[in-house]
Design a protein around this motif. Structure first.
Motif, PDB file in Angstrom:
ATOM      1  N   ALA A  55       4.778  17.016  13.040  1.00 42.29           N
ATOM      2  CA  ALA A  55       3.419  16.989  12.216  1.00 42.29           C
ATOM      3  C   ALA A  55       2.854  15.502  10.985  1.00 42.29           C
ATOM      4  O   ALA A  55       2.053  15.279  11.292  1.00 42.29           O
ATOM      5  N   PHE A  56       3.974  15.979  10.098  1.00 39.40           N
ATOM      6  CA  PHE A  56       3.897  14.585   9.228  1.00 39.40           C
ATOM      7  C   PHE A  56       3.685  13.160  10.205  1.00 39.40           C
ATOM      8  O   PHE A  56       3.032  12.757   9.432  1.00 39.40           O
ATOM      9  N   ARG A  57       4.912  13.117  11.162  1.00 36.35           N
ATOM     10  CA  ARG A  57       4.151  11.676  11.800  1.00 36.35           C
ATOM     11  C   ARG A  57       2.954  11.032  12.229  1.00 36.35           C
ATOM     12  O   ARG A  57       2.896  10.219  11.917  1.00 36.35           O
ATOM     13  N   VAL A  58       2.410  12.517  12.630  1.00 39.14           N
ATOM     14  CA  VAL A  58       1.384  12.592  13.519  1.00 39.14           C
ATOM     15  C   VAL A  58       0.227  12.839  13.000  1.00 39.14           C
ATOM     16  O   VAL A  58      -0.905  11.449  12.733  1.00 39.14           O
ATOM     17  N   MET A  59       0.211  13.481  11.616  1.00 40.32           N
ATOM     18  CA  MET A  59      -1.108  13.579  11.239  1.00 40.32           C
ATOM     19  C   MET A  59      -1.009  12.408  10.139  1.00 40.32           C
ATOM     20  O   MET A  59      -2.711  11.719   9.016  1.00 40.32           O
ATOM     21  N   ARG A  60       0.035  11.970   9.244  1.00 39.93           N
ATOM     22  CA  ARG A  60       0.152  10.801   8.065  1.00 39.93           C
ATOM     23  C   ARG A  60      -0.872   9.489   8.274  1.00 39.93           C
ATOM     24  O   ARG A  60      -1.341   9.269   7.217  1.00 39.93           O
ATOM     25  N   PRO A  61      -1.328   9.183   9.146  1.00 42.70           N
ATOM     26  CA  PRO A  61      -2.091   8.164   8.778  1.00 42.70           C
ATOM     27  C   PRO A  61      -4.120   8.168   9.420  1.00 42.70           C
ATOM     28  O   PRO A  61      -4.073   7.619   8.841  1.00 42.70           O
ATOM     29  N   PHE A  62      -4.034   9.855   9.580  1.00 44.21           N
ATOM     30  CA  PHE A  62      -5.204   9.917   9.267  1.00 44.21           C
ATOM     31  C   PHE A  62      -5.788  10.446   7.760  1.00 44.21           C
ATOM     32  O   PHE A  62      -6.973  10.629   7.379  1.00 44.21           O
ATOM     33  N   VAL A  63      -4.497  11.012   7.034  1.00 41.14           N
ATOM     34  CA  VAL A  63      -4.701  11.052   5.417  1.00 41.14           C
ATOM     35  C   VAL A  63      -4.960  10.204   4.503  1.00 41.14           C
ATOM     36  O   VAL A  63      -5.455  10.688   3.915  1.00 41.14           O
ATOM     37  N   GLY A  64      -4.414   9.321   5.151  1.00 39.42           N
ATOM     38  CA  GLY A  64      -5.196   8.552   4.090  1.00 39.42           C
ATOM     39  C   GLY A  64      -4.143   8.191   2.424  1.00 39.42           C
ATOM     40  O   GLY A  64      -2.999   8.978   2.470  1.00 39.42           O
ATOM     41  N   ASP A  65      -4.871   8.021   1.627  1.00 35.09           N
ATOM     42  CA  ASP A  65      -4.318   8.359   0.215  1.00 35.09           C
ATOM     43  C   ASP A  65      -4.519   9.470   0.234  1.00 35.09           C
ATOM     44  O   ASP A  65      -4.320   9.540  -1.759  1.00 35.09           O
ATOM     45  N   THR A  66      -5.181  10.288   0.528  1.00 30.89           N
ATOM     46  CA  THR A  66      -5.268  12.114   0.012  1.00 30.89           C
ATOM     47  C   THR A  66      -3.994  12.561  -0.572  1.00 30.89           C
ATOM     48  O   THR A  66      -4.544  13.281  -1.824  1.00 30.89           O
ATOM     49  N   PHE A  67      -3.351  12.037   0.088  1.00 30.23           N
ATOM     50  CA  PHE A  67      -2.415  13.122  -0.772  1.00 30.23           C
ATOM     51  C   PHE A  67      -1.093  11.873  -0.239  1.00 30.23           C
ATOM     52  O   PHE A  67      -0.203  11.289   0.266  1.00 30.23           O
ATOM     53  N   SER A  68       0.574  11.962  -1.454  1.00 30.39           N
ATOM     54  CA  SER A  68       1.179  11.057  -1.109  1.00 30.39           C
ATOM     55  C   SER A  68       2.676  11.798  -0.340  1.00 30.39           C
ATOM     56  O   SER A  68       2.073  12.987   0.646  1.00 30.39           O
ATOM     57  N   ASP A  69       3.487  10.881   0.987  1.00 30.34           N
ATOM     58  CA  ASP A  69       3.738  10.923   1.328  1.00 30.34           C
ATOM     59  C   ASP A  69       5.514  12.522   1.047  1.00 30.34           C
ATOM     60  O   ASP A  69       4.867  13.942   2.227  1.00 30.34           O
ATOM     61  N   ASP A  70       5.385  12.614  -0.238  1.00 31.09           N
ATOM     62  CA  ASP A  70       6.740  13.681  -0.438  1.00 31.09           C
ATOM     63  C   ASP A  70       5.548  15.142  -0.642  1.00 31.09           C
ATOM     64  O   ASP A  70       5.455  16.156   0.063  1.00 31.09           O
ATOM     65  N   GLU A  71       4.605  14.506  -1.410  1.00 33.29           N
ATOM     66  CA  GLU A  71       3.193  16.096  -1.346  1.00 33.29           C
ATOM     67  C   GLU A  71       2.854  16.516   0.021  1.00 33.29           C
ATOM     68  O   GLU A  71       2.573  17.826   0.351  1.00 33.29           O
ATOM     69  N   PHE A  72       2.296  15.380   1.279  1.00 31.80           N
ATOM     70  CA  PHE A  72       1.830  15.842   2.635  1.00 31.80           C
ATOM     71  C   PHE A  72       3.469  16.762   2.807  1.00 31.80           C
ATOM     72  O   PHE A  72       2.976  18.008   3.865  1.00 31.80           O
ATOM     73  N   GLY A  73       4.180  16.407   2.566  1.00 37.04           N
ATOM     74  CA  GLY A  73       5.086  17.094   3.676  1.00 37.04           C
ATOM     75  C   GLY A  73       5.221  18.369   2.950  1.00 37.04           C
ATOM     76  O   GLY A  73       5.843  19.088   3.498  1.00 37.04           O
ATOM     77  N   GLY A  74       5.834  18.455   1.756  1.00 32.06           N
ATOM     78  CA  GLY A  74       5.691  19.546   0.622  1.00 32.06           C
ATOM     79  C   GLY A  74       5.052  20.826   1.710  1.00 32.06           C
ATOM     80  O   GLY A  74       4.402  21.500   1.660  1.00 32.06           O
ATOM     81  N   LEU A  75       3.546  19.943   1.337  1.00 32.44           N
ATOM     82  CA  LEU A  75       2.440  21.045   2.354  1.00 32.44           C
ATOM     83  C   LEU A  75       2.110  21.650   3.661  1.00 32.44           C
ATOM     84  O   LEU A  75       2.042  22.996   4.315  1.00 32.44           O
ATOM     85  N   ILE A  76       2.991  21.017   4.504  1.00 35.91           N
ATOM     86  CA  ILE A  76       3.340  21.295   5.850  1.00 35.91           C
ATOM     87  C   ILE A  76       4.279  22.029   5.875  1.00 35.91           C
ATOM     88  O   ILE A  76       3.714  23.101   6.679  1.00 35.91           O
ATOM     89  N   GLU A  77       5.684  22.190   4.894  1.00 38.05           N
ATOM     90  CA  GLU A  77       6.283  22.556   5.386  1.00 38.05           C
ATOM     91  C   GLU A  77       5.450  24.130   5.178  1.00 38.05           C
ATOM     92  O   GLU A  77       6.443  24.982   5.145  1.00 38.05           O
ATOM     93  N   ALA A  78       5.337  24.231   3.188  1.00 36.60           N
ATOM     94  CA  ALA A  78       4.697  25.801   2.872  1.00 36.60           C
ATOM     95  C   ALA A  78       3.765  26.217   4.007  1.00 36.60           C
ATOM     96  O   ALA A  78       3.262  27.359   4.582  1.00 36.60           O
TER      97      ALA A  78
END
Ligand SMILES: *Cc1c(COP(=O)(O)O)cnc(C)c1O
Length: 462
Positions: A55-78
Motif C-alpha cells: 500500500a505504501f509503495r503504490v500510493m506514495r507517489p500520489f500523496v505528494g508532500d501531504t504526508f511525510s513517509d513516516d507519517e503516511f506509513g503510520g496512517l496505513i498501519e493504523a
C-alpha cells in the motif's frame, strides 16, 4: 502531485485539498494531473511484502508532500490494524485459473472499509494539523455509509451525515449505520432511491453558499482518495499470481465504477492487467453502454445486490475523461446532456478506447441466486449477492490468463438473499454478533434540498 477536474474548469489542487474537498467546483471529479509509473522492477519488488508495505509503495507517489513517509506509513498501519484477516485481502482459488479476492474482512464487512479506514486516518491527521473542521455528507446504497460512520465516529474534527434510501438497504446495512452511538454521526433515511441521495449530495456541493458555510467534505467514491486506496489490492493480488511476469485479468462487481476505475489506474501505472470486466446486476446501464455506445438512464429496479442498484455511475466520468483524451470540455458537454436528456452517445473513438480496456457482462436476479446456490458446493464459498454477480459474469471470461473476481462483501451483510438462494443463513462474525440488540437512531428526511440542508446545519456540533 497535482489534481485536475474532469470538466477542466476547477482550480488545480494538491492531494490534501482534493481529498478534503471531494467534488470539484465545476461539478467534475478530481484525477491526478499525471499517472505515476511503476516499472517492471518496482512491481516485481512487491512480491512477498505485507499488504501495508505494498500500500505504501503504490500510493506514495500520489500523496505528494501531504504526508511525510513516516507519517503516511503510520496512517496505513493504523487503517488496516482492525481487519479480521492478517492478509487484509486474501486470495482464494475457486476454479481453474479463477480466484476470489476477499475484500470483506474490514470492520463493516465490505470492500469500502479499505478506503474509508484510510481516509478516516488521513482526514484526522490533515485536519488536526490545519486546526480545521469539516462536515462530511455521504450518500450510500448501503455499504459506504456504514464504512464512513465506522471510520469517522468520535473524531473531533468531523461531523458525519449519511443519506441512505429509506427501505432499500438490508437490515444489517441499516443497523450498521443506525446503531453507531457517537454524537458526531447521523443516519438520515431519505424518501427516494440511491440516485436521489446521490443527486441531493451533488446539489449540496453545487450550492456554494451552503458548501462553504458548513465546510462540506465528501467521502463518496467521487473522492479521489477512495479510488487511490482501492488501487492497492489490484497490485497485491496480481503480484501474488505472478505479475509483472504474467498478465492477470479482473472481474469487478460494479455500481458507481469506483472499484473498477481503481483497477484501470493500476493498469495505467504499469500493472499488466489484460481485461477489466465490468459486472453489473439487472441495473445494467454500464453493460448496455459498453455494448451499444449509448449511456441511457432507465430508472432503478431494486435487486438483491442493492449496493449496485444505480443508474448514474459517478466514477464513469473519470473513465470518459481518459477515453476522451482528457478533454474536460467534451466531458462537461456529455454530463450536461445526461442531466438535461437522461443520456448521451459516446463518440466512436472514445468507445473504442473503452473497449480496449473494459469488457462487460450482467447477471439477472435468477442468475445471481443460482450462482450463490452453486458456489458453495462447487467452489467452497458462500457468496454475497454482489460477489455472485461477479462470479457469474466471470464464467464467460475464464481462460489461460488468471482471472480475479472481487468479492466485495461478506454474505452475512445480505442474509435474506443468501438464505433464499442457498438455504443457509450466514452468521455475522462474532465481533458484531449483538448488532440486532443495539438501539437504532435514525432521522427520516424528504427528498428536498432545503429541508436536508436545514437538518444538517441543525445537527453540526457547535
Ligand atoms: C459499493 C459496492 C459495490 C459497487 O462498487 P463501486 O465501486 O460503486 O462500483 C459492489 N459491491 C458492494 C458490496 C459494494 O458495497
Amino acid at each position: 502531485m497535482q489534481y485536475v477536474s474532469t470538466r477542466g474548469r476547477a482550480p488545480v489542487l494538491s492531494f490534501e485539498e482534493a481529498m478534503l474537498t471531494g467534488l470539484a467546483r465545476d461539478g467534475g471529479l478530481y484525477v491526478p494531473a499525471e499517472i505515476p509509473q511503476m516499472s517492471h522492477g518496482d512491481i516485481a519488488a512487491l512480491a512477498g511484502l505485507s499488504y501495508e508495505e505494498i500500500a505504501f509503495r503504490v500510493m506514495r507517489p500520489f500523496v505528494g508532500d501531504t504526508f511525510s513517509d513516516d507519517e503516511f506509513g503510520g496512517l496505513i498501519e493504523a487503517a488496516y490494524a482492525g481487519f479480521g484477516h492478517a492478509a487484509r485481502a486474501p486470495l482464494k482459488q475457486v476454479q481453474s485459473n479463477h480466484f476470489l479476492l476477499e475484500l470483506f474482512h474490514g470492520p463493516t464487512l465490505a470492500f469500502k472499509d479499505f478506503a474509508m479506514q484510510l481516509i478516516g486516518q488521513m482526514f484526522q491527521a490533515a485536519l488536526t494539523r490545519r486546526g480545521d473542521r469539516v462536515t462530511i455528507v455521504g450518500a450510500t446504497s448501503g455499504d459506504t455509509g456504514s464504512a464512513a460512520m465506522e471510520a469517522f465516529r468520535g473524531l473531533d474534527a468531523v461531523d458525519v451525515f449519511i443519506l441512505f434510501p429509506h427501505g432499500r438497504v438490508s437490515d444489517v446495512q441499516r443497523r450498521q449505520m443506525t446503531t453507531v452511538t457517537e454524537a458526531n454521526t447521523h443516519a438520515l433515511a431519505l424518501t427516494g432511491d440511491f440516485d436521489d441521495c446521490q443527486a441531493r449530495l451533488k446539489d449540496m456541493f453545487n450550492h456554494f453558499d451552503f458548501r462553504d458555510r458548513v465546510r462540506l467534505a465528501g467521502v463518496n467514491s467521487i473522492n479521489w482518495a477512495r479510488v487511490l486506496a482501492q488501487v492497492v489490492y489490484f497490485f497485491s493480488s496480481a503480484v501474488s499470481l505472478g505479475a509483472p511476469h504474467r498478465p492477470v485479468s479482473f472481474c469487478v462487481p460494479t455500481g458507481n465504477f469506483g472499484d473498477i476505475f481503481a483497477g484501470y489506474i493500476a493498469k495505467r501505472m504499469g500493472l499488466p492487467i489484460d481485461k477489466l470486466v465490468i459486472a453489473t446486476n439487472q441495473n445494467d446501464i454500464l453493460h448496455r453502454a459498453m455494448v451499444s455506445g449509448g449511456y441511457v438512464t432507465e430508472g432503478v429496479t431494486p435487486s438483491i445486490s442493492p449496493s449496485m442498484d444505480i443508474q448514474v455511475s459517478s466514477n464513469f466520468e473519470r473513465a470518459l475523461f481518459e477515453a476522451y483524451d482528457r478533454d474536460g470540455a467534451a466531458v462537461a458537454q456529455l454530463m450536461d446532456e445526461l442531466k438535461d436528456g437522461g443520456g448521451f452517445k459516446i463518440s466512436q473513438g472514445a468507445i473504442g478506447r473503452l473497449r480496449e480496456t473494459f469488457a462487460s457482462g450482467r447477471a439477472s436476479e435468477n442468475e445471481t441466486s443460482a450462482m450463490i446456490a452453486r458456489a458453495l458446493p462447487e467452489m467452497g464459498e458462500l457468496l454475497c449477492p454482489h460477489s455472485a454477480v461477479g462470479v457469474h459474469v466471470a464464467q464467460d471470461f475464464l481462460g489461460a490468463t488468471p482471472l480475479v473476481t472481487l468479492a466485495t462483501a461478506h454474505p452475512a451483510k445480505f442474509p435474506d438473499a443468501v438464505e433464499a438462494a442457498s438455504g443457509i443463513r450466514p452468521a455475522l462474525p462474532a465481533r458484531m454478533g449483538d448488532l440486532f440488540d443495539r438501539p437504532e437512531r435514525v432521522q427520516r428526511v424528504e427528498n428536498d434540498l432545503a429541508a436536508l440542508e436545514k437538518v444538517i446545519e441543525g445537527g453540526i456540533r457547535p
